[in-house]
Design a protein around this motif. Structure first.
Motif, PDB file in Angstrom:
ATOM      1  N   ASN A 174      53.728  36.459-151.549  1.00  0.00           N
ATOM      2  CA  ASN A 174      53.794  35.024-151.843  1.00  0.00           C
ATOM      3  C   ASN A 174      55.218  34.482-151.693  1.00  0.00           C
ATOM      4  N   LYS A 175      55.940  34.991-150.689  1.00  0.00           N
ATOM      5  CA  LYS A 175      57.320  34.535-150.468  1.00  0.00           C
ATOM      6  C   LYS A 175      57.376  33.089-150.006  1.00  0.00           C
ATOM      7  N   ARG A 176      56.322  32.665-149.332  1.00  0.00           N
ATOM      8  CA  ARG A 176      56.293  31.296-148.814  1.00  0.00           C
ATOM      9  C   ARG A 176      54.967  30.647-149.220  1.00  0.00           C
ATOM     10  N   GLY A 177      54.975  29.318-149.288  1.00  0.00           N
ATOM     11  CA  GLY A 177      53.806  28.587-149.787  1.00  0.00           C
ATOM     12  C   GLY A 177      52.521  28.865-149.043  1.00  0.00           C
ATOM     13  N   GLY A 178      52.621  29.082-147.735  1.00  0.00           N
ATOM     14  CA  GLY A 178      51.418  29.266-146.931  1.00  0.00           C
ATOM     15  C   GLY A 178      50.849  30.670-146.962  1.00  0.00           C
ATOM     16  N   TYR A 179      51.563  31.619-147.595  1.00  0.00           N
ATOM     17  CA  TYR A 179      51.115  33.006-147.587  1.00  0.00           C
ATOM     18  C   TYR A 179      49.747  33.180-148.244  1.00  0.00           C
ATOM     19  N   LEU A 180      49.580  32.632-149.442  1.00  0.00           N
ATOM     20  CA  LEU A 180      48.318  32.829-150.147  1.00  0.00           C
ATOM     21  C   LEU A 180      47.185  32.005-149.537  1.00  0.00           C
ATOM     22  N   ALA A 181      47.531  30.898-148.882  1.00  0.00           N
ATOM     23  CA  ALA A 181      46.508  30.132-148.162  1.00  0.00           C
ATOM     24  C   ALA A 181      45.971  30.972-147.003  1.00  0.00           C
ATOM     25  N   ALA A 182      46.874  31.672-146.318  1.00  0.00           N
ATOM     26  CA  ALA A 182      46.465  32.542-145.214  1.00  0.00           C
ATOM     27  C   ALA A 182      45.629  33.710-145.733  1.00  0.00           C
ATOM     28  N   LEU A 183      46.016  34.248-146.884  1.00  0.00           N
ATOM     29  CA  LEU A 183      45.247  35.351-147.476  1.00  0.00           C
ATOM     30  C   LEU A 183      43.838  34.895-147.837  1.00  0.00           C
ATOM     31  N   LEU A 184      43.726  33.671-148.357  1.00  0.00           N
ATOM     32  CA  LEU A 184      42.412  33.128-148.699  1.00  0.00           C
ATOM     33  C   LEU A 184      41.565  32.939-147.440  1.00  0.00           C
ATOM     34  N   VAL A 242      41.571  26.694-141.201  1.00  0.00           N
ATOM     35  CA  VAL A 242      42.848  26.301-141.782  1.00  0.00           C
ATOM     36  C   VAL A 242      42.771  24.879-142.358  1.00  0.00           C
ATOM     37  N   GLY A 243      42.065  23.966-141.680  1.00  0.00           N
ATOM     38  CA  GLY A 243      41.920  22.596-142.179  1.00  0.00           C
ATOM     39  C   GLY A 243      41.157  22.544-143.486  1.00  0.00           C
ATOM     40  N   GLU A 244      40.192  23.459-143.640  1.00  0.00           N
ATOM     41  CA  GLU A 244      39.429  23.533-144.885  1.00  0.00           C
ATOM     42  C   GLU A 244      40.284  24.100-146.009  1.00  0.00           C
ATOM     43  N   ALA A 245      41.149  25.068-145.672  1.00  0.00           N
ATOM     44  CA  ALA A 245      42.000  25.708-146.680  1.00  0.00           C
ATOM     45  C   ALA A 245      43.000  24.722-147.273  1.00  0.00           C
ATOM     46  N   ILE A 246      43.683  23.975-146.425  1.00  0.00           N
ATOM     47  CA  ILE A 246      44.738  23.090-146.937  1.00  0.00           C
ATOM     48  C   ILE A 246      44.183  21.810-147.555  1.00  0.00           C
ATOM     49  N   ALA A 247      42.886  21.563-147.383  1.00  0.00           N
ATOM     50  CA  ALA A 247      42.254  20.394-148.020  1.00  0.00           C
ATOM     51  C   ALA A 247      41.624  20.749-149.364  1.00  0.00           C
ATOM     52  N   LEU A 248      41.654  22.031-149.755  1.00  0.00           N
ATOM     53  CA  LEU A 248      41.020  22.462-150.994  1.00  0.00           C
ATOM     54  C   LEU A 248      41.682  21.836-152.223  1.00  0.00           C
ATOM     55  N   SER A 249      40.852  21.388-153.149  1.00  0.00           N
ATOM     56  CA  SER A 249      41.354  20.884-154.426  1.00  0.00           C
ATOM     57  C   SER A 249      40.799  21.773-155.540  1.00  0.00           C
ATOM     58  N   TRP A 250      41.379  21.669-156.716  1.00  0.00           N
ATOM     59  CA  TRP A 250      40.996  22.574-157.797  1.00  0.00           C
ATOM     60  C   TRP A 250      39.540  22.410-158.215  1.00  0.00           C
ATOM     61  N   SER A 276      50.773  20.905-144.411  1.00  0.00           N
ATOM     62  CA  SER A 276      50.479  20.455-143.050  1.00  0.00           C
ATOM     63  C   SER A 276      50.107  21.657-142.183  1.00  0.00           C
ATOM     64  N   TYR A 277      49.495  21.375-141.040  1.00  0.00           N
ATOM     65  CA  TYR A 277      49.185  22.439-140.080  1.00  0.00           C
ATOM     66  C   TYR A 277      50.475  23.110-139.620  1.00  0.00           C
ATOM     67  N   GLU A 278      51.521  22.308-139.467  1.00  0.00           N
ATOM     68  CA  GLU A 278      52.792  22.849-138.978  1.00  0.00           C
ATOM     69  C   GLU A 278      53.396  23.835-139.982  1.00  0.00           C
ATOM     70  N   LYS A 279      53.310  23.493-141.271  1.00  0.00           N
ATOM     71  CA  LYS A 279      53.833  24.410-142.288  1.00  0.00           C
ATOM     72  C   LYS A 279      53.053  25.715-142.269  1.00  0.00           C
ATOM     73  N   MET A 280      51.734  25.621-142.161  1.00  0.00           N
ATOM     74  CA  MET A 280      50.918  26.823-142.132  1.00  0.00           C
ATOM     75  C   MET A 280      51.274  27.693-140.926  1.00  0.00           C
ATOM     76  N   ARG A 281      51.449  27.051-139.783  1.00  0.00           N
ATOM     77  CA  ARG A 281      51.788  27.806-138.570  1.00  0.00           C
ATOM     78  C   ARG A 281      53.133  28.529-138.747  1.00  0.00           C
ATOM     79  N   TRP A 282      54.103  27.823-139.315  1.00  0.00           N
ATOM     80  CA  TRP A 282      55.431  28.390-139.502  1.00  0.00           C
ATOM     81  C   TRP A 282      55.388  29.558-140.490  1.00  0.00           C
ATOM     82  N   ASP A 283      54.728  29.366-141.625  1.00  0.00           N
ATOM     83  CA  ASP A 283      54.669  30.415-142.642  1.00  0.00           C
ATOM     84  C   ASP A 283      53.924  31.640-142.147  1.00  0.00           C
TER      85      ASP A 283
END
Length: 317
Positions: free
Chosen positions: A143-153, A161-169, A242-249
């Motif tokens: 979990n060094k970067r914000g997108g790490y756990l989103a990618a793991l999920l 990826v669009g579904e992951a970053i749109a998730l709410s609690w 953003s998609y760009e942040k996810m791609r970078w992470d």
């Protein structure tokens, strides 16, 4: 009479591209999803690079449309792109024919190219093998970067990826250990705009999926650290990733794990492959992935299910 003559004279001078643009803005902009309209605009922009857009709409023939599709084949466009161009033109003609503007449905005489005539080969599906997954999981769990756990999920659930970053609690059902997919992040390339669409990619993409232990524990740990009032599971400055942040992470995670970066959809393909080797049948996998029907899943992962030939052989003897 003079007014009518002038009107018909103007109509005769109108070009195909001009008419399609008017049709899109008047009839499609408010009747389709924003992402769909964005794709229509992309198709329109491509069409405007070719002669077909500058033919008088009353002079357009089946041969003109066929020549356009053939030229796209020669220029190396993928079959999916060519189909989108055909759908754009035929969609307008279908409307114009119903309105009596164009007397014949001339698109009916047009033939789409076969797959083996298209120069651009279909991309081979890429997945991470077991060793690569182990290395990547180990890095993502830091979990060094914000997108790490989103990618793991994504790797644990097969969500886009669009579904992951749109998730709410409120998408999590903690008691049932499940996740509701009912939103997606939409990126409008032609307007450089991004927003959460309050519906999934398609009707069948809306689904409830079970959470593995790793996925559940990941979400639980994120919830314990979430800020008060935080809406999205993966957010930065009160906005979803953003998609760009996810791609970078994800690129950084791959470099750290010493595995090749193969895009973000590879997590979905890897999840599907893992499910298959655990004995998941095509119908269940189709529901997990949110495909419209099992045929879509089968055609996408035919390299996996194709080995049913040996099972069939055991039946026929």
């Amino acid at each position: 009479i003079h007014f009518l003559l002038a009107y018909f004279e103007r109509e005769k001078k109108k070009k195909v591209g001009e008419c399609i643009k008017e049709w899109m803005e008047k009839y499609k902009r408010t009747s389709v999803k924003a992402a769909t309209y964005d794709r229509l605009e992309t198709s329109y922009q491509l069409m405007c690079k070719y002669r077909v857009a500058y033919i008088g709409y009353l002079e357009l023939t089946s041969e003109d449309i066929q020549d356009y599709l053939n030229r796209l084949v020669q220029d190396g466009y993928a079959l999916t792109t060519i189909k989108k161009q055909y759908n754009l033109i035929s969609g307008y003609i279908r409307w114009a024919n119903a309105e009596g503007v164009i007397p014949r449905a001339i698109y009916n005489n047009v033939s789409l190219p076969s797959r083996n005539t298209v120069k651009k080969p279909k991309k081979e599906m890429q997945v991470y093998n077991k060793m690569q997954q182990m290395s990547l999981r180990k890095e993502l769990q830091t979990n060094k970067r914000g997108g790490y756990l989103a990618a793991l999920l994504m790797l644990e659930t097969g969500i886009r990826v669009g579904e992951a970053i749109a998730l709410s609690w409120d998408d999590i059902d903690w008691d049932r250990r499940s996740l509701r997919i009912n939103k997606t992040m939409v990126r409008l390339g032609n307007r450089k705009k991004m927003f959460v669409q309050n519906s999934a990619k398609t009707f069948t993409s809306e689904r409830t999926i079970p959470l593995s232990k790793v996925a559940y524990d990941t979400l639980e740990s994120l919830y314990m650290k979430a800020k008060r009032g935080q809406v999205y599971i993966f957010e930065e400055n009160e906005k979803p990733f953003s998609y760009e942040k996810m791609r970078w992470d994800i690129t950084i995670a791959c470099n750290e794990a010493n595995v090749p970066y193969m895009g973000q959809h590879v997590f979905r393909h890897t999840f599907a492959t893992n499910c298959y080797y655990k004995g998941c049948n095509v119908k269940i996998l189709s529901k997990l992935l949110g495909h419209s029907n099992p045929t879509v899943t089968y055609n996408t992962y035919i390299h996996l299910f194709g080995d049913e030939l040996e099972e069939m052989r055991s039946v026929v003897g």
